[in-house]
Scaffold this active site. Structure first.
Site, PDB file in Angstrom:
ATOM      1  CG  ASN A 192      24.046   3.485   8.518  1.00 46.21           C
ATOM      2  OD1 ASN A 192      23.481   3.776   7.514  1.00 46.21           O
ATOM      3  ND2 ASN A 192      23.821   3.784   9.781  1.00 46.21           N
ATOM      4  CG  ASP A 252      22.115   6.478  10.176  1.00 45.53           C
ATOM      5  OD1 ASP A 252      22.298   6.045  11.334  1.00 45.53           O
ATOM      6  OD2 ASP A 252      21.577   5.798   9.387  1.00 45.53           O
ATOM      7  CG  ASP A 283      28.608  -2.325  10.499  1.00 44.38           C
ATOM      8  OD1 ASP A 283      28.281  -3.110  10.914  1.00 44.38           O
ATOM      9  OD2 ASP A 283      28.268  -1.156  10.595  1.00 44.38           O
ATOM     10  CG  HIS A 287      20.301  -0.275   8.290  1.00 46.45           C
ATOM     11  ND1 HIS A 287      18.750  -0.187   8.415  1.00 46.45           N
ATOM     12  CD2 HIS A 287      20.606  -1.266   9.191  1.00 46.45           C
ATOM     13  CE1 HIS A 287      18.494  -1.419   9.110  1.00 46.45           C
ATOM     14  NE2 HIS A 287      19.485  -2.020   9.417  1.00 46.45           N
ATOM     15  CD  GLU A 324      25.817  -6.324   9.840  1.00 45.60           C
ATOM     16  OE1 GLU A 324      25.374  -6.728  10.920  1.00 45.60           O
ATOM     17  OE2 GLU A 324      26.058  -5.237   9.843  1.00 45.60           O
TER      18      GLU A 324
HETATM   19 CA   LIG Z   1      21.577   5.387   7.097  1.00 45.69          CA
END
Ligand SMILES: [Ca+2]
Ligand SMILES: [Ca+2]
Ligand SMILES: [Ca+2]
Length: 595
Positions: A192, A252, A283, A287, A324
């Site tokens: 991420n 990010d 991980d 997101h 995750e």
């Molecule tokens: Ca992201």
């Protein structure tokens, strides 16, 4: 910047809700009366139809499952689970390791890869006939790549092992030594975000015309909105604002830029081909790609992972990803089969801890009903706590008996179990994070035998003189001995690893009773979650996989080897009013081999 497409997620949610309200989410369910399809892992064909592809094909799959649901009676699947139909991870008990805290080989106060190699025999000596090792068959290493932080979740170089932990050569030796003992190794992969000290970000921040500028997510003026837990996500620099969901030190990556995807594919290939890992723990994977203010579980993230799945399976069809996805079961399940092999079941983890803590099976029963209905058989990762949560023994207020119950729930239940290092000896720890990642307590020597340095990178928990591996190894009643027996039972009984799960009815909610059933055997698991003996109970199984009547040898309780009373099996393969043992001792676990 990402394009905001709210209609996509709205429409998807609506349609999925309609589908899931009335019927089973997946066509494959262990209690379906129709012949259960054999579950195999092949790139692109595994398990459920992708939720985002709501085509007529999907409708067919869900449609037939709806019909089955209406006439479902809980009878045995015609084709019980066969071991060879399952991927390797279903035959694995994993152990999560923070290398910095496991064992220090060179006396600098920091755990390292050579230290871990020295302790592999504690985890599994490679000899199935010895049972004084823990018996785990897989390890997950928290991040080991070059990083400026103590935890490693902000990487600066994806191609080399952090110099405090050792060298790439040390890592390759670890893989060889682990494999020699039958232990598979997966590593934490942080896709991420990178560290803000990563050369890509250093270049991107200093120069808006840098080729790496679009590796990250920029805005001239900060959009101002917050993250999912109310945190600041837009961070200011002299050249603009960048997005970082966790904190400013972790910008990010921008996966809408194909160059970023290509770079990370190179990284994945390197670890699979050059370093020899068996897979990855991914991980913060929910997101990956934001859609404006929607910052988790977006359709873009699902779509990206579908391509990623095809990519890593093309390198090694046996490679594992465990994600995750810190969301509810109904969200997590949407990733499984064509995006991730497994994801952690946070809801089930909490349910197991609640049941152990409060002495009632209701939470864990509800969780197991849901996961066995929703996921493809056993394709989910179970655990009690991980490196982000207060440790089990802390949550259970130091009650060793309750920790034993929690271990029993984890290691006899469905799914692929993960144990957090130190959990097996009841190591304690509460927030902040550093305190739930303290050195492994090997003995009552200085610094818990973790290092010969005067100072460990972080002091061990103060109770290490009493709570340590050496002390519990000598004690057959210890938590460690309990873990060893349970893992050994799991390793030697395939029904615990790959079997279907089926509820057994018992009125007393202090008792958790269920079957694990495979082609080879049927096991009855009985757990007394409470602190008093139970004598007045009756087990009912309306229908089941057992053969009518009672024949052959009496069933055996496998943890003790003692014979127990056989059930009177009725014509529908179940039993009524069965009392296998007169007394269920406080906080005790019984695994009874019925067939
Ligand atoms: Ca992201
Ligand atoms: Ca060291
Ligand atoms: Ca052994």
């Amino acid at each position: 910047m990402n394009t905001y497409r709210p209609w996509r997620s709205l429409a998807l949610t609506l349609i999925l809700t309609l589908i899931m309200v009335g019927c089973v989410a997946f066509p494959i369910t262990p209690v379906a009366p129709a012949p259960t399809p054999t579950y195999t892992i092949e790139p692109g064909v595994a398990t459920a139809t992708p939720p985002a592809e709501l085509s007529s094909q999907t409708e067919q799959a869900f449609g037939s499952s709806c019909k089955d649901e209406a006439e479902t009676t809980p009878i045995a699947p015609e084709k019980p689970a066969k071991e060879e139909a399952f991927p390797w991870w279903n035959n694995t008990v994993f152990y999560e390791i923070f290398v910095r805290s496991f064992y220090d080989s060179d006396g600098d106060g920091v755990g390292d890869l050579n230290g871990l190699i020295q302790k592999l025999d504690y985890l599994n000596d490679g000899d199935p006939s010895t049972t004084d090792d823990l018996g785990v068959t897989g390890i997950w290493l928290m991040p080991i790549m070059e990083s400026p932080s103590y935890h490693g979740y902000d990487v600066v170089d994806y191609y080399r092992v952090d110099r405090e932990y050792g060298t790439n050569e040390d890592f390759r030796r670890l893989i060889a030594e682990a494999h020699r003992r039958g232990i598979r190794v997966i590593v934490d992969m942080v896709l991420n975000h990178t560290s803000s000290k990563h050369p890509w970000f250093q270049s991107a921040r200093s120069d808006p015309n840098s080729p790496y500028r679009d590796f990250y997510i920029w805005s001239d003026e900060g959009p101002g909105y917050k993250g999912p837990w109310g945190q600041r996500v837009w961070h200011r620099t002299p050249t603009g604002y960048y997005y970082g969901i966790f904190w400013e030190g972790m910008p990010d990556l921008n996966y809408e830029n194909p160059a970023v995807t290509a770079e990370m594919q190179k990284v994945i290939r390197f670890w699979l081909e050059d370093m020899g890992v068996d897979g990855f723990r991914l991980d913060a994977v929910k997101h990956l790609i934001e859609e404006g203010r929607v910052q988790e579980n977006t359709p873009s993230t699902h779509a990206w992972l579908r391509d990623f799945y095809a990519f890593y399976k093309s390198i090694n069809p046996e490679a594992l990803t465990v994600g995750e996805v810190w969301s509810s079961t109904t969200e997590v399940v949407k990733y499984i089969g064509d995006q991730l092999d497994l994801a952690f079941e946070f809801d089930t983890a909490q349910a197991m801890l609640f049941s152990a803590r409060f002495g009632s099976r209701n939470d864990v029963l509800r969780a197991h009903r849901l996961v066995t209905e929703r996921y493809p058989p056993n394709q989910f990762a179970t655990f009690l706590t991980n490196h982000d949560q207060p440790r089990v023994m802390t949550q259970l207020r130091g009650k060793v008996d309750k920790a034993k119950v929690a271990a029993s729930l984890l290691l006899t239940g469905p799914g692929v179990p993960f144990i957090y290092y130190g959990e097996e000896i009841g190591q304690r720890g509460d927030k902040p994070d550093e305190n739930i990642r303290t050195p492994m307590q090997w003995s009552d020597a200085e610094n818990a035998g973790f290092t010969t340095a005067v100072m460990a990178w972080r002091a061990p928990q103060p109770d290490y003189r009493e709570v340590n591996v050496a002390a519990q190894t000598r004690d057959p009643q210890s938590l460690l001995s309990h873990y060893r027996r349970l893992i050994h039972a799991r390793n030697t009984h395939e029904a615990l690893r790959i079997g279907d799960w089926r509820e057994v009815t018992v009125e007393d909610r202090r008792i958790y009773a269920f079957l694990r059933h495979s082609d080879a055997e049927t096991l009855l698991v009985l757990i007394n979650l409470a602190g008093e003996p139970i004598t007045d109970y009756r087990l009912d199984l309306e229908a089941g996989p057992l053969r009518e009547g009672t024949t052959g040898e009496p069933p055996v309780e496998i943890l003790t080897g003692r014979p127990v009373r056989p059930p009177a099996v009725h014509e529908r393969g179940g039993f009524q009013g069965y009392i296998p043992l007169d007394v269920l001792e406080p906080y005790s676990t019984y695994i009874i081999r019925l067939r």
